[in-house]
Write an enzyme that holds these catalytic residues in place. Structure first.
Site, mmCIF file in Angstrom:
data_model
loop_
_atom_site.group_PDB
_atom_site.id
_atom_site.type_symbol
_atom_site.label_atom_id
_atom_site.label_comp_id
_atom_site.label_asym_id
_atom_site.label_seq_id
_atom_site.Cartn_x
_atom_site.Cartn_y
_atom_site.Cartn_z
ATOM 1 N N ARG A 75 -12.665 3.477 -16.797
ATOM 2 C CA ARG A 75 -13.947 3.489 -17.491
ATOM 3 C C ARG A 75 -14.230 2.103 -18.068
ATOM 4 N NH1 ARG A 75 -11.246 8.190 -18.912
ATOM 5 N NH2 ARG A 75 -12.316 10.145 -18.370
ATOM 6 N N LYS A 106 -9.955 8.836 -22.894
ATOM 7 C CA LYS A 106 -10.725 9.631 -23.842
ATOM 8 C C LYS A 106 -9.780 10.583 -24.565
ATOM 9 C CE LYS A 106 -15.403 9.777 -21.954
ATOM 10 N NZ LYS A 106 -16.468 10.652 -21.407
ATOM 11 N N HIS A 140 -19.933 2.299 -14.163
ATOM 12 C CA HIS A 140 -19.524 3.676 -13.868
ATOM 13 C C HIS A 140 -19.680 3.996 -12.380
ATOM 14 C CE1 HIS A 140 -18.140 7.432 -15.581
ATOM 15 N NE2 HIS A 140 -18.968 8.081 -14.781
ATOM 16 N N ARG A 174 -16.670 2.983 -10.660
ATOM 17 C CA ARG A 174 -15.659 4.036 -10.848
ATOM 18 C C ARG A 174 -15.851 5.140 -9.804
ATOM 19 N NH1 ARG A 174 -12.390 6.697 -14.785
ATOM 20 N NH2 ARG A 174 -12.959 8.859 -15.248
ATOM 21 N N HIS A 224 -8.603 12.489 -15.481
ATOM 22 C CA HIS A 224 -9.150 13.817 -15.761
ATOM 23 C C HIS A 224 -8.032 14.848 -15.771
ATOM 24 C CE1 HIS A 224 -13.225 12.474 -15.642
ATOM 25 N NE2 HIS A 224 -13.189 12.130 -14.373
ATOM 26 N N TYR A 276 -16.948 14.189 -5.334
ATOM 27 C CA TYR A 276 -16.521 13.240 -4.303
ATOM 28 C C TYR A 276 -16.285 13.920 -2.960
ATOM 29 C CZ TYR A 276 -15.976 10.861 -8.692
ATOM 30 O OH TYR A 276 -16.227 10.351 -9.937
#
Length: 356
Positions: free
Chosen positions: A210, A234, A306, A309, A332, A341
Site C-alpha cells: 500500500r 493495516k 493503488h 498494487r 489480506h 483478480y
C-alpha cells in the site's frame, strides 16, 4: 501532505477536541494507526461535533465541552438526521454545484464514528475497569455500499493496469524516454529525483504494498540481499513482504545516491527521502501520488499507486492461479478480496482465446 504539515494540522484539531477523543487518539496511535488515518478521523469528528451544536443536541459553546453523556444518549433518529444532513449539505471548498457529499465520504464519516464509539463502549477502561458507557448507537446505523458486480469492477480497473510487458515498459519509459520531452529546467528537477522515483514505482509494482506502507518504510526495513521488506499492515501488524527481482536494480541505484543527493544523516531513517532547502524529509503520500500520476499519464493513462498494487496482484494471480498466495502478498487475511483478480485474468484469457 508533508509530514510536518500533517502533524501541525493534527495538533490544531486536537486542541479543540474533548478529552475522550484525545484518549482515543493516543490509544490508536499506539496500535499504530497512521497519522494520515488519524488526521482524517479528527476531521470527521469535528464535522460531527459541529453538527451536534448546530442541531441543538448539545448546549455547550465549544466542541471541547461536549461530554460523554451527549454521545451516550444520541438516538438512532439523531444519527439518521446527521446522515441526511451530510447527504443534502452543499459541498464546501469546491466549485461543484452538486448538493451533498458522496456516499463514499458519508461512509468514511460513519466509519470514523463507529471506531470512536467502539473505543468508548468496548475498548477503553475507566478506574473500575469498565468502558465509559455501553450503548453503541452506531451499531444501529446502516451504511449504503456502492453496488457493482466483480465483473463490472474488473472491467473498469483492467484499463488502468500495466499488465504483461507493460510493467517493465512503464519503468523503461520513465528511465529512458520521459526526459526527452522536458525543458532544460524540468530536466534538472527530473534528474535529481529520477533514481528515487524509479525505485518507488518499481517497489510498488514488484511488491504490491500500500502507499502508506511504502511511505513509512525505513532503511532498516529493506533487505536487498533477500529482496524482502518489513511493513506495518493495516491494524498495526508487522509483515514481511517479498519483492520481485526486477526491482532490485532500481532500489540499488537509489540507495547509491540517497545519502549524497538528499543530504541524509544517520538520524534520517526514512527510506524514501525528499529534500527541501537542504533538509531531508520522509517523502509523503501526496507527493508519491502526484509523481505516479504524472509519469503514468504520460506513458498511458493516469493511475494511482493503488492501481500499481492491483497490477502486481493481477500479474501474480495470472502466474500462480493461487488466491491464497496473492492474499498473503497483499496482507489480506481472507481470499475474498482477491476474487477481483480472477475476473480480470479470466477476461484476459478469454480475449487471448478470441485472438487465436
Amino acid at each position: 501532505m508533508r509530514r510536518e504539515l500533517l502533524l501541525e494540522k493534527i495538533e490544531t484539531y486536537k486542541a479543540i477536541m474533548p478529552w475522550y477523543v484525545l484518549d482515543y487518539y493516543q490509544s490508536k496511535l499506539a496500535v499504530p494507526y497512521s497519522f494520515t488515518t488519524l488526521y482524517e478521523y479528527l476531521k470527521e469528528y469535528k464535522r460531527f461535533f459541529d453538527w451536534l451544536m448546530d442541531a441543538d443536541l448539545t448546549k455547550v459553546p465549544k466542541i471541547a465541552d461536549i461530554d460523554l453523556s451527549t454521545l451516550e444518549h444520541l438516538t438512532k433518529k439523531d444519527l439518521e438526521a446527521f446522515v441526511l444532513y451530510l447527504r443534502e449539505r452543499p459541498s464546501l471548498n469546491t466549485y461543484s454545484t452538486k448538493e451533498g457529499l458522496s456516499q463514499t465520504t458519508i461512509n468514511r464519516t460513519l466509519s470514523a464514528l463507529s471506531s470512536l464509539y467502539k473505543y468508548l463502549t468496548e475498548e477503553v477502561e475507566n478506574d473500575q475497569g469498565e468502558p465509559y458507557f455501553y450503548r453503541n448507537v452506531m451499531k444501529k446505523v446502516s451504511t449504503k455500499k456502492k453496488k457493482e458486480t466483480l465483473a463490472s469492477r474488473a472491467e473498469n480497473i483492467k484499463q488502468k493496469l500495466f499488465l504483461g510487458d507493460e510493467t517493465l515498459a512503464f519503468l523503461d519509459y520513465v528511465d529512458k524516454e520521459y526526459e526527452q520531452k522536458l525543458s532544460n529546467r524540468a530536466k534538472s528537477s527530473f534528474r535529481k529525483n529520477k533514481e528515487r522515483d524509479l525505485a518507488i514505482i518499481a517497489l510498488l509494482l514488484a511488491s504490491g504494498v500500500r502507499l502508506s506502507e511504502a511511505v513509512n518504510l525505513d532503511l532498516k526495513d529493506v533487505n536487498l540481499n533477500m529482496m524482502i521488506i518489513e511493513v506495518i499492515r493495516k491494524g498495526g501488524k508487522r509483515d514481511s513482504v517479498n519483492v520481485a527481482g526486477f526491482a532490485k536494480g532500481y532500489l540499488e541505484s537509489y540507495l547509491a545516491v540517497r545519502q549524497r543527493r538528499y543530504k541524509a544523516e544517520k538520524q534520517d531513517l526514512a527510506f524514501f527521502l525528499t529534500e527541501y532547502r537542504g533538509v531531508p524529509n520522509r517523502m509523503d503520500a501526496s507527493s508519491i501520488e502526484k509523481m505516479v500520476g504524472k509519469y503514468s499519464e504520460d506513458f498511458k493513462i493516469r493511475v494511482t499507486p493503488h492501481k500499481l498494487r492491483h497490477t502486481l496482484a493481477t500479474r501474480l494471480y495470472d502466474a500462480t492461479k493461487s488466491q491464497v498466495l496473492v492474499s498473503h502478498q497483499l496482507g489480506h487475511s481472507s481470499t475474498q478480496v482477491t476474487d477481483l483478480y480472477t475476473h480480470i485474468v479470466n477476461d484476459e484469457q478469454k480475449n487471448a482465446l478470441d485472438n487465436l
